[in-house]
Scaffold this motif. Structure first.
Motif, PDB file in Angstrom:
ATOM      1  N   VAL A   1       0.849  -1.185   0.000  1.00 15.79           N
ATOM      2  CA  VAL A   1       0.000   0.000   0.000  1.00 15.79           C
ATOM      3  C   VAL A   1       0.887   1.238   0.000  1.00 15.79           C
ATOM      4  O   VAL A   1       1.759   1.387   0.844  1.00 15.79           O
ATOM      5  N   GLU A   2       0.658   2.105  -0.967  1.00 15.52           N
ATOM      6  CA  GLU A   2       1.411   3.341  -1.018  1.00 15.52           C
ATOM      7  C   GLU A   2       0.720   4.365  -0.140  1.00 15.52           C
ATOM      8  O   GLU A   2      -0.488   4.552  -0.227  1.00 15.52           O
ATOM      9  N   LEU A   3       1.492   5.021   0.721  1.00 11.01           N
ATOM     10  CA  LEU A   3       0.941   6.025   1.617  1.00 11.01           C
ATOM     11  C   LEU A   3       1.505   7.397   1.307  1.00 11.01           C
ATOM     12  O   LEU A   3       2.684   7.537   1.000  1.00 11.01           O
ATOM     13  N   VAL A   4       0.651   8.391   1.396  1.00 11.89           N
ATOM     14  CA  VAL A   4       1.065   9.782   1.269  1.00 11.89           C
ATOM     15  C   VAL A   4       0.649  10.454   2.562  1.00 11.89           C
ATOM     16  O   VAL A   4      -0.540  10.612   2.830  1.00 11.89           O
ATOM     17  N   ASP A   5       1.618  10.795   3.383  1.00 18.17           N
ATOM     18  CA  ASP A   5       1.339  11.395   4.691  1.00 18.17           C
ATOM     19  C   ASP A   5       0.335  10.596   5.499  1.00 18.17           C
ATOM     20  O   ASP A   5      -0.577  11.128   6.110  1.00 18.17           O
ATOM     21  N   GLY A   6       0.509   9.281   5.487  1.00 20.39           N
ATOM     22  CA  GLY A   6      -0.330   8.409   6.287  1.00 20.39           C
ATOM     23  C   GLY A   6      -1.672   8.052   5.686  1.00 20.39           C
ATOM     24  O   GLY A   6      -2.471   7.380   6.321  1.00 20.39           O
ATOM     25  N   VAL A   7      -1.930   8.482   4.471  1.00 22.10           N
ATOM     26  CA  VAL A   7      -3.210   8.189   3.818  1.00 22.10           C
ATOM     27  C   VAL A   7      -2.931   7.305   2.604  1.00 22.10           C
ATOM     28  O   VAL A   7      -2.085   7.625   1.780  1.00 22.10           O
TER      29      VAL A   7
ATOM     30  N   ARG B   1      11.291   9.005   4.693  1.00 20.83           N
ATOM     31  CA  ARG B   1      11.809   7.663   4.944  1.00 20.83           C
ATOM     32  C   ARG B   1      12.986   7.431   4.018  1.00 20.83           C
ATOM     33  O   ARG B   1      12.858   7.443   2.804  1.00 20.83           O
ATOM     34  N   ARG B   2      14.132   7.241   4.597  1.00 23.91           N
ATOM     35  CA  ARG B   2      15.337   7.012   3.797  1.00 23.91           C
ATOM     36  C   ARG B   2      15.549   5.526   3.602  1.00 23.91           C
ATOM     37  O   ARG B   2      15.430   4.744   4.523  1.00 23.91           O
TER      38      ARG B   2
END
Length: 50
Positions: free
Chosen positions: A2-8, A40-41
């Motif tokens: 699941v790809e998340l953008v700022d937790g969404v 996230r590195r």
């Protein structure tokens, strides 16, 4: 995965409507309440130049 953008989750944004997501984001930016997720590195393998 699941790809998340700022937790969404991206799928959640698509399901609830991109316009609504962008309006909410714009409001957060206007009111200085937007808090982005930490970067996230990820270490990657590098290959030596030949």
């Amino acid at each position: 995965m699941v790809e998340l953008v700022d937790g969404v989750a991206v799928d959640a944004v698509a399901a609830s409507g991109v316009d609504a997501f962008l309006q909410d984001l714009a409001e957060q930016l206007r009111t200085y309440t937007y808090r982005p997720s930490a970067l996230r590195r990820v270490k990657t393998a590098t290959t030596p130049a030949s």
